[in-house]
Scaffold this active site. Structure first.
Site, PDB file in Angstrom:
ATOM      1  N   ASP A 154       0.119  -2.986 -11.422  1.00 42.71           N
ATOM      2  CA  ASP A 154      -0.708  -2.423 -10.354  1.00 42.71           C
ATOM      3  C   ASP A 154      -1.909  -3.310 -10.050  1.00 42.71           C
ATOM      4  O   ASP A 154      -2.802  -3.476 -10.888  1.00 42.71           O
ATOM      5  CB  ASP A 154      -1.171  -1.028 -10.829  1.00 42.71           C
ATOM      6  N   GLY A 193       0.959  -1.627  -0.514  1.00 39.55           N
ATOM      7  CA  GLY A 193       1.429  -1.926   0.843  1.00 39.55           C
ATOM      8  C   GLY A 193       0.641  -3.004   1.559  1.00 39.55           C
ATOM      9  O   GLY A 193       0.748  -3.143   2.778  1.00 39.55           O
ATOM     10  N   ASP A 214      -1.767   5.268  -1.917  1.00 41.02           N
ATOM     11  CA  ASP A 214      -1.228   6.402  -2.678  1.00 41.02           C
ATOM     12  C   ASP A 214      -0.850   7.574  -1.773  1.00 41.02           C
ATOM     13  O   ASP A 214      -1.555   7.877  -0.813  1.00 41.02           O
ATOM     14  CB  ASP A 214      -2.277   6.913  -3.669  1.00 41.02           C
TER      15      ASP A 214
HETATM   16  C1  GAL Z   1      -3.326   3.429  -8.353  1.00 42.80           C
HETATM   17  C2  GAL Z   1      -1.861   3.614  -8.061  1.00 42.80           C
HETATM   18  C3  GAL Z   1      -1.435   4.958  -8.590  1.00 42.80           C
HETATM   19  C4  GAL Z   1      -1.734   5.052 -10.074  1.00 42.80           C
HETATM   20  C5  GAL Z   1      -3.201   4.730 -10.345  1.00 42.80           C
HETATM   21  C6  GAL Z   1      -3.490   4.641 -11.823  1.00 42.80           C
HETATM   22  O1  GAL Z   1      -3.705   2.160  -7.955  1.00 42.80           O
HETATM   23  O2  GAL Z   1      -1.618   3.515  -6.688  1.00 42.80           O
HETATM   24  O3  GAL Z   1      -0.061   5.170  -8.326  1.00 42.80           O
HETATM   25  O4  GAL Z   1      -0.906   4.153 -10.768  1.00 42.80           O
HETATM   26  O5  GAL Z   1      -3.583   3.518  -9.746  1.00 42.80           O
HETATM   27  O6  GAL Z   1      -4.807   4.312 -12.095  1.00 42.80           O
END
Ligand code: GAL
Length: 415
Positions: A154, A193, A214
């Protein structure tokens, strides 16, 4: 002779330098979209060994495993330390996971399931835990030694404003580090994205990439909740035009399913959706070949929600070996037709009513699907019913926020 030698030389240089140059990388995994569960939406950082064990048991007992769900994925919050990687090692939280991560993957494997984990290319992750920056090879080896089968990597927070080249480099680094491991590990690139990731991710051996920010637990929230989140219809719209980038081994990821959260998630924003809306959301994620990653508490699903998650005829669209996501072939006044070609020559059609009044909606195999068929059968995939043979366009009643899903098959005259 000379030509032969040149060819051998060319092939050899591809094999030696391919990983770093234009030769596309592939780990050979995720030939159909991954199906499973992810901890984030419902539990955020409140995860534990007990929760994962109980989720694995629930997936086996409630029929989801039999329906095709395989991955049980730890999202952010499994790590021991908050802060930067330069100040802390990457370890599992010994209070949340007293027996460590290998114990969980052994347990998942003993049940015929797979275990996923989460990290990111920054010094820290979105929830502030230690990331993998500077330790990619070491972490890939660590995850492999733990028996992990899936990594969500991520960059949404650490690389939000990073130039595309930097984003590409950090994902290539982890992709190669994973491919160097003795076990196959599916790679999910979570870059929310941005950076037109769909254009370059497939050649980098990335198995799925988020197409948007998200998801929130909403079907159709006006604008973006908190100026950031995408609701179900926003995400669907975001995917229009991206279908061509997906195929076996590399998928557009429309984010976790919010089916069954019912507005009650402790962490995820959103007011929840109706049963009909959740079913529409599930059907369209299936039609678009998105990974199907549930995020509700699997230990407490009501019968309707479970029926939504496990419809074998809708899941078959998602898992179809041709791997061609649906295209939106018509959109007018909130009434939309989606069509998906299938491996056996039949097609799936979704009639989506985004508006309020009930509508009679029609699709034509000629005009909408561009097929020369004379006669065809229609099967309703939620009613599990054959509706007969047709030679004229097919019309169905579609209530507000419903998507009716049909499988249509040519009737060939017997010779
Ligand atoms: C965001 C991600 C989420 C989740 C979260 C965890 O960046 O889009 O799906 O993984 O971090 O901190």
């Amino acid at each position: 002779m000379l030509r032969k030698a040149l060819l051998v030389l060319l092939l050899l240089s591809g094999a030696v330098f391919g990983a770093g140059s234009e030769k596309p990388l592939s780990n050979g995994l995720a030939k159909t979209p991954p199906m499973g569960w992810s901890s984030w939406n419902n539990f955020a950082e409140n995860i534990s060994e007990q929760l994962i064990i109980e989720t694995i048991d629930a997936m086996v007992a409630n029929g989801m495993q039999a329906a095709g769900y395989q991955y049980v994925n730890l999202d952010d919050g499994w790590q021991r330390y908050k802060g930067e990687r330069r100040d802390h090692p990457l370890e599992a939280d010994p209070v949340k996971f007293p027996h460590g991560i290998k114990y969980l993957s052994d347990y998942a494997h003993s049940k015929g399931l797979k275990l996923g984990i989460y990290s990111g290319p920054g010094q820290s992750t979105c929830a502030g835990y230690t990331g993998s920056e500077g330790h990619e090879k070491q972490d890939a080896a660590l995850f492999a030694s733990w028996g992990v089968d899936h990594l969500k990597y991520d960059s949404c927070c650490s690389h939000k404003d990073a130039p595309d080249d930097v984003v590409k480099t950090v994902f290539a680094t982890m992709s190669k580090a994973l491919m160097a491991q003795p076990r196959g590990i599916v790679l999910h690139a979570c870059h929310c994205g941005w950076s037109n990731i769909w254009e370059w991710a497939p050649a980098m051996g990335i198995n799925h990439w988020r197409i948007g920010q998200d998801i929130s637990d909403d079907f159709d929230y006006p604008g973006n909740r908190e100026g950031y989140y995408f609701d179900v219809l926003d995400m669907l719209d975001r995917g229009v035009g991206l279908e061509k980038y997906a195929g076996p081994g590399h998928w557009n990821d429309y984010d976790m399913l919010v089916v069954g959260l019912n507005g009650k998630s402790v962490d995820l924003v959103g007011a929840g959706a109706s049963n009909v809306e959740y079913r529409t959301h599930f059907s369209l994620w299936a039609m678009e070949d998105s990974p199907l990653l549930a995020s509700a508490d699997l230990r407490r699903l009501d019968a309707y929600t479970l029926e939504t998650f496990t419809n074998p005829e809708v899941i078959a669209l998602n898992q179809d070996p041709l791997g061609k996501p649906a295209k939106r072939v018509r959109s007018r006044d909130g009434l939309e037709v989606f069509a998906k070609e299938l491996a056996d020559g039949s097609w799936a059609v979704a009639l989506l009513n985004r508006g309020s009044p009930t509508a009679d909606m029609t699709f034509s195999v000629h005009k909408d699907l561009n097929l020369p068929w004379i006669k065809y059968t229609v099967r309703d995939l939620w009613k599990h019913k054959d509706l007969g043979e047709f030679e004229i366009p097919y019309t169905a009643e579609v209530i507000s926020h419903e998507a009716r899903i049909f499988r249509v098959t040519e009737v060939k005259d017997k010779p």
